[in-house]
Design an enzyme around this catalytic site. Structure first.
Site, PDB file in Angstrom:
ATOM      1  N   CYS A   1     -18.429 -91.954-167.572  1.00 13.93           N
ATOM      2  CA  CYS A   1     -18.228 -90.886-168.562  1.00 13.93           C
ATOM      3  C   CYS A   1     -18.041 -89.538-167.864  1.00 13.93           C
ATOM      4  O   CYS A   1     -18.906 -89.111-167.102  1.00 13.93           O
ATOM      5  CB  CYS A   1     -19.414 -90.815-169.518  1.00 13.93           C
ATOM      6  SG  CYS A   1     -19.214 -89.527-170.786  1.00 13.93           S
TER       7      CYS A   1
ATOM      8  N   ASN B   1      -8.764-100.223-166.460  1.00 15.06           N
ATOM      9  CA  ASN B   1      -8.796 -99.286-167.578  1.00 15.06           C
ATOM     10  C   ASN B   1      -7.856 -98.126-167.277  1.00 15.06           C
ATOM     11  O   ASN B   1      -7.902 -97.556-166.190  1.00 15.06           O
ATOM     12  CB  ASN B   1     -10.216 -98.781-167.797  1.00 15.06           C
ATOM     13  CG  ASN B   1     -10.372 -97.910-169.034  1.00 15.06           C
ATOM     14  OD1 ASN B   1     -11.317 -97.142-169.139  1.00 15.06           O
ATOM     15  ND2 ASN B   1      -9.468 -98.004-169.987  1.00 15.06           N
ATOM     16  N   GLY B   2      -7.002 -97.803-168.257  1.00 14.78           N
ATOM     17  CA  GLY B   2      -6.102 -96.671-168.103  1.00 14.78           C
ATOM     18  C   GLY B   2      -4.647 -97.062-168.295  1.00 14.78           C
ATOM     19  O   GLY B   2      -4.181 -98.078-167.770  1.00 14.78           O
ATOM     20  N   ASN B   3      -3.915 -96.263-169.066  1.00 19.30           N
ATOM     21  CA  ASN B   3      -2.473 -96.447-169.332  1.00 19.30           C
ATOM     22  C   ASN B   3      -2.169 -97.625-170.249  1.00 19.30           C
ATOM     23  O   ASN B   3      -1.014 -98.048-170.332  1.00 19.30           O
ATOM     24  CB  ASN B   3      -1.669 -96.639-168.035  1.00 19.30           C
ATOM     25  CG  ASN B   3      -1.832 -95.504-167.050  1.00 19.30           C
ATOM     26  OD1 ASN B   3      -2.347 -94.442-167.389  1.00 19.30           O
ATOM     27  ND2 ASN B   3      -1.403 -95.730-165.818  1.00 19.30           N
TER      28      ASN B   3
ATOM     29  N   HIS C   1     -11.869 -97.477-164.159  1.00 22.42           N
ATOM     30  CA  HIS C   1     -10.949 -96.537-164.801  1.00 22.42           C
ATOM     31  C   HIS C   1     -10.175 -95.841-163.685  1.00 22.42           C
ATOM     32  O   HIS C   1     -10.771 -95.214-162.822  1.00 22.42           O
ATOM     33  CB  HIS C   1     -11.732 -95.510-165.630  1.00 22.42           C
ATOM     34  CG  HIS C   1     -10.866 -94.642-166.481  1.00 22.42           C
ATOM     35  ND1 HIS C   1     -11.188 -94.337-167.793  1.00 22.42           N
ATOM     36  CD2 HIS C   1      -9.690 -94.021-166.246  1.00 22.42           C
ATOM     37  CE1 HIS C   1     -10.247 -93.561-168.306  1.00 22.42           C
ATOM     38  NE2 HIS C   1      -9.324 -93.356-167.374  1.00 22.42           N
TER      39      HIS C   1
ATOM     40  N   GLN D   1     -24.059-101.413-173.586  1.00 24.57           N
ATOM     41  CA  GLN D   1     -23.882-100.405-172.540  1.00 24.57           C
ATOM     42  C   GLN D   1     -24.924 -99.295-172.639  1.00 24.57           C
ATOM     43  O   GLN D   1     -25.246 -98.833-173.734  1.00 24.57           O
ATOM     44  CB  GLN D   1     -22.483 -99.780-172.626  1.00 24.57           C
ATOM     45  CG  GLN D   1     -22.171 -98.817-171.488  1.00 24.57           C
ATOM     46  CD  GLN D   1     -20.795 -98.189-171.636  1.00 24.57           C
ATOM     47  OE1 GLN D   1     -20.618 -97.267-172.432  1.00 24.57           O
ATOM     48  NE2 GLN D   1     -19.825 -98.694-170.873  1.00 24.57           N
TER      49      GLN D   1
ATOM     50  N   ALA E   1      -9.318 -97.236-174.335  1.00 23.86           N
ATOM     51  CA  ALA E   1     -10.283 -96.359-175.020  1.00 23.86           C
ATOM     52  C   ALA E   1      -9.583 -95.457-176.026  1.00 23.86           C
ATOM     53  O   ALA E   1      -9.587 -95.729-177.223  1.00 23.86           O
ATOM     54  CB  ALA E   1     -11.066 -95.540-173.996  1.00 23.86           C
ATOM     55  N   GLU E   2      -8.957 -94.388-175.539  1.00 25.40           N
ATOM     56  CA  GLU E   2      -8.333 -93.424-176.441  1.00 25.40           C
ATOM     57  C   GLU E   2      -7.277 -94.076-177.326  1.00 25.40           C
ATOM     58  O   GLU E   2      -7.181 -93.794-178.518  1.00 25.40           O
ATOM     59  CB  GLU E   2      -7.709 -92.281-175.630  1.00 25.40           C
ATOM     60  CG  GLU E   2      -8.708 -91.351-174.983  1.00 25.40           C
ATOM     61  CD  GLU E   2      -9.524 -90.576-175.997  1.00 25.40           C
ATOM     62  OE1 GLU E   2      -8.955 -90.162-177.033  1.00 25.40           O
ATOM     63  OE2 GLU E   2     -10.724 -90.379-175.762  1.00 25.40           O
TER      64      GLU E   2
ATOM     65  N   LYS F   1     -19.152 -99.763-165.252  1.00 17.18           N
ATOM     66  CA  LYS F   1     -17.841 -99.140-165.398  1.00 17.18           C
ATOM     67  C   LYS F   1     -17.826 -97.857-164.586  1.00 17.18           C
ATOM     68  O   LYS F   1     -18.759 -97.042-164.695  1.00 17.18           O
ATOM     69  CB  LYS F   1     -17.514 -98.840-166.859  1.00 17.18           C
ATOM     70  CG  LYS F   1     -16.119 -98.223-167.017  1.00 17.18           C
ATOM     71  CD  LYS F   1     -15.777 -97.876-168.452  1.00 17.18           C
ATOM     72  CE  LYS F   1     -14.387 -97.242-168.500  1.00 17.18           C
ATOM     73  NZ  LYS F   1     -14.034 -96.779-169.854  1.00 17.18           N
TER      74      LYS F   1
END
Length: 287
Positions: free
Chosen positions: A43, A143-145, A110, A14, A167-168, A82
């Protein structure tokens, strides 16, 4: 990178960029060794604002299009991107279609806007991701949750996407896709299995050994240690203060920090619920 084991393929490299020529020159350096070249257009951090890349290129879509076209027309490996969503769904769909037309072969979406940086405060919009998936011909990743494996299955079902990203949650629990949950999602559940539990300290030690073998900046190591030991530090804030007081980290200090927490009786296990089901799901996703 050519000798990576099969489980580490496909390999994506990336880049963040805002200049098509510079991006192409960089991509050509990694092209022989990877399966995809990915452009990070999602980002939302201040460093991306200062550098004019990531999600802040959403203000300059012609430039985004030129970045994708430059790679798609000149590389022998496919290009992926992304993105984050716009507040308006139709703007997001238009954006995604533009990327597809420019040569993007795989799109990760995302489901939060550029301003929704706090994943615990803002829920990702899976409906927006589903709408993008339905509007495109290329594969889409959501992406997410995604906090544990049950979220993976739910996300795939609700969005129709080909895969998911996290990610997190992965920074806090690198064993997420192996079916392990952090204590945050387990406490109070009667479904905890006593078999297959994993001490988060073991993951940190494994991470530190990888950092010794493959050096990375200390600021990144410090950040990852805070993520992995977040629950521990809430129990022993004095240990966190000692870590923050270190102007210069060493591996010896970090290994000793883990030993110190263990001596204090602190243990934050990761729980593996329905281990067999998690393994089956992982096999399904890999196929």
């Amino acid at each position: 990178m050519k000798n990576l084991p099969p489980e580490d393929r496909p390999l994506f490299v990336q880049f963040c960029a805002n200049d098509p020529e510079i991006l192409l020159n960089a991509a050509r350096r990694v092209e022989p060794y990877c399966d995809y070249v990915d452009i990070n257009l999602g980002c939302p951090q201040r460093i991306a604002r200062r550098g004019n890349y990531g999600a802040f290129l959403m203000d300059n879509l012609p430039l985004v299009k030129s970045l994708v076209e430059k790679l798609a027309l000149n590389l022998n490996v496919p290009v992926s991107c992304k993105i984050r969503v716009f507040p308006n769904l139709q703007d997001t769909i238009k954006y995604a279609k533009m990327l597809e037309d420019a040569g993007c072969s795989l799109l990760a979406v995302h489901g939060r806007t550029r301003d929704e940086k706090d994943g615990k405060k803002f829920r990702a919009d899976w409906n927006a991701i589903k709408a993008v998936k339905n509007a495109l011909r290329i594969p889409v990743l959501a992406n997410g949750n995604v906090r544990h494996m049950e979220d993976v299955q739910k996300c795939l079902e609700e969005t129709g996407c080909e895969g998911v990203l996290s990610a997190e949650s992965l920074l806090e629990n690198p064993a997420l896709f192996a079916g392990f949950r952090t204590a945050e999602w387990i406490v109070g559940s009667e479904e905890i299995s006593k078999d297959g539990n994993l001490d988060q300290a073991d993951l940190l030690v494994e991470y530190l050994k990888l950092c010794e073998k493959y050096p990375v900046p200390w600021r990144m190591i410090r950040s990852h240690v805070h993520k992995l030991l977040g629950e521990w530090f809430r129990i022993q804030p004095g240990v966190r203060e000692d870590l923050n007081a270190q102007n210069r980290l060493t591996f010896e200090f970090l290994y000793n920090l883990v030993d110190r927490l263990r001596e204090l009786g602190v243990r934050i296990p990761l729980y593996k619920k329905d281990a067999d089901d998690a393994e089956i799901l992982a096999d399904d996703l890999a196929s």
